[in-house]
Structures are given as C-alpha cells and as structure tokens.
Write an enzyme that holds these catalytic residues in place. Structure first.
Site, PDB file in Angstrom:
ATOM      1  N   LYS A  86       0.936  -1.208  -0.164  1.00  0.00           N
ATOM      2  CA  LYS A  86      -0.032  -0.128  -0.025  1.00  0.00           C
ATOM      3  C   LYS A  86       0.785   1.098   0.066  1.00  0.00           C
ATOM      4  O   LYS A  86       1.830   1.270   0.894  1.00  0.00           O
ATOM      5  CB  LYS A  86      -1.006  -0.049   1.194  1.00  0.00           C
ATOM      6  CG  LYS A  86      -1.976  -1.146   1.155  1.00  0.00           C
ATOM      7  CD  LYS A  86      -2.672  -1.075   2.448  1.00  0.00           C
ATOM      8  CE  LYS A  86      -3.821  -0.033   2.527  1.00  0.00           C
ATOM      9  NZ  LYS A  86      -4.655  -0.024   3.622  1.00  0.00           N
TER      10      LYS A  86
HETATM   11  O1  G3P Z   1      -6.722   1.568   5.329  1.00  0.00           O
HETATM   12  C1  G3P Z   1      -8.187   2.565   5.725  1.00  0.00           C
HETATM   13  C2  G3P Z   1      -9.121   2.138   5.986  1.00  0.00           C
HETATM   14  O2  G3P Z   1      -9.073   1.169   6.680  1.00  0.00           O
HETATM   15  C3  G3P Z   1      -9.932   3.113   6.857  1.00  0.00           C
HETATM   16  O3  G3P Z   1     -10.933   2.584   7.259  1.00  0.00           O
HETATM   17  O4  G3P Z   1     -12.686   2.700   9.202  1.00  0.00           O
HETATM   18  O5  G3P Z   1     -10.418   3.656   9.569  1.00  0.00           O
HETATM   19  O6  G3P Z   1     -12.052   5.050   8.184  1.00  0.00           O
HETATM   20  P1  G3P Z   1     -11.499   3.876   8.635  1.00  0.00           P
END
Ligand code: G3P
Length: 225
Positions: A86
């Site tokens: 990533k």
């Molecule tokens: O890798 C990014 C993604 O996991 C973000 O998710 O739920 O932290 O907004 P969140």
C-alpha cells in the site's frame, strides 16, 4: 466483487476466514498499532492464517520515493508473493509506484479522496485504488459517489487497475458499490458479520426446525432418518 477483511487482529481474521468467502486481508499502520505487536511479526502471523491465493495488503511508512522503494522491496522479501504494497497517493508515493510497478510489485494506492488521485495511481501502475468512503462522508462529501466515479473512470481507462473501496460504516454503502460493479471492498470484521443479518431469516430457520421436530424428535436432522 472481491471482499477483504480490514483488520490486523488474528482472532477476527481466523473467525471470518473460517466461515466467510473472503479474498484476503487489508491492514494499515493504525490497525497494526492496535495489536501492540511487532508489525512485521504480526503480518507474518496473519499470512500464516491465509490460503495461498489470498492477498495481504500492508503499507509503507517511508516519506521519500527512494525509501518507499527500498521498504517495499524489504517487505516483499519478508512477506512473500501474497503481499500487496500500500502506497499513499502523495507526490512521492506516485513516484515510488511508477518504479515499483515496473519492478513487478503488486500495489494498492491508498489514502484516496478524489477521482483524480485514483487516475494518477492507475497511470503509475497500481493494481488497486482505495478511496475512503466513510471518511469522505465525514467531511461532507459523498463517499459512495466518489468511489463509483473512480470505478467508472477506471473502467473507461481499460487498464489493470480496479476499485478497492475502504472505510465503511454500514452495509448500504457496500451494497451500492456492489450494484455499481466495484472490483473490491475491504470491510471491518464486525460490519462483515452484519452482511447476513435479517431477523426474518433467523425466524424462518426456527420455524422450519420446530415443524420438523413435530414429526421427528428434538434435535432431529435428516441424518439418521
Ligand atoms: O486503510 C484505510 C481504511 O482502513 C480506513 O478505514 O474505518 O479507519 O475509516 P476507517
């Protein structure tokens, strides 16, 4: 549509991959930090739980393109061919992806908030582009629409790059992306487990069991009849 588990927690991963048809695991530095383990050791532990054809996504932390390339190479040597590196869609990130894609790395462009960032990542050779749906909603944008726009643009570009949408707060957001033909989503374990929930499904199973037991015995199944 491919479905990934967005977590670095091995108990959650074990539980989900045993019962659900998923295609891999996505992590980010914050998810790894939550596990309070050496992050590389944790990633190796996660890989040991996966089938050989499942992907594991993990992010580089370096800030310059040159260091990202060295870090990605180290990660691939440590973690093997299942690793998708990533890389955030910064200037340095795009520069790194250009070189890493030429060297055959599988890349996921991450921290995407606009379709133009996804276009640049696709041009730089990323396999996946990851917009953050819920985080977009939180700043007053329409995260699902941004993800659909990215999917449509990538489809027009006819390259190898697909949409891997991330950051969800509900099943409806994911369903809308499935309807739009999204290539992949990554979902937190607790939200993934809501995919099958419907009270009438539970009721139907209970009613069928009760009816069947009326003419057989408590706990009876077809087996042994
Ligand atoms: O890798 C990014 C993604 O996991 C973000 O998710 O739920 O932290 O907004 P969140």
């Amino acid at each position: 549509m491919r479905i990934y588990i967005d977590t670095a927690n091995t108990s959650d991963i074990k539980r989900i991959i045993t019962k659900f048809p998923v295609d891999g695991v996505t992590t980010n530095p914050s998810l790894l930090a939550r596990e309070k383990m050496n992050p590389m050791a944790q990633l190796k532990k996660i890989i040991s739980l996966l089938e050989k054809d499942m992907e594991i996504h993990a992010q580089v932390l370096s800030s310059s393109a040159e260091d990202m390339i060295i870090e990605a190479d180290y990660m691939r040597r440590q973690l093997g061919e299942q690793i998708f590196i990533k890389v955030p869609v910064t200037h340095e990130g795009i520069k790194a992806m250009k070189e890493l894609s030429k060297a055959g790395f599988n890349l996921t462009a991450t921290a995407i908030y606009t379709p133009m960032q996804a276009v640049m990542a696709a041009k730089a050779g990323a396999r996946w582009t990851a917009p953050y749906v819920n985080r977009l909603d939180m700043i007053g944008a329409n995260g699902v629409q941004v993800a659909i726009d990215i999917h449509n643009i990538l489809t027009q570009m006819k390259g190898k790059t697909g949409l891997l949408a991330a950051s969800f707060k509900n099943v409806e957001q994911i369903l809308k992306l499935a309807e739009a033909g999204a290539g992949a989503v990554t979902v937190a374990p607790e939200l993934l487990e809501q995919f099958l929930y419907h009270p009438l499904t539970e009721k139907a199973v209970t009613d069928f069991t009760n009816d069947f037991e009326c003419i057989t015995a408590k706990g009876a199944t077809m087996k042994g009849l």
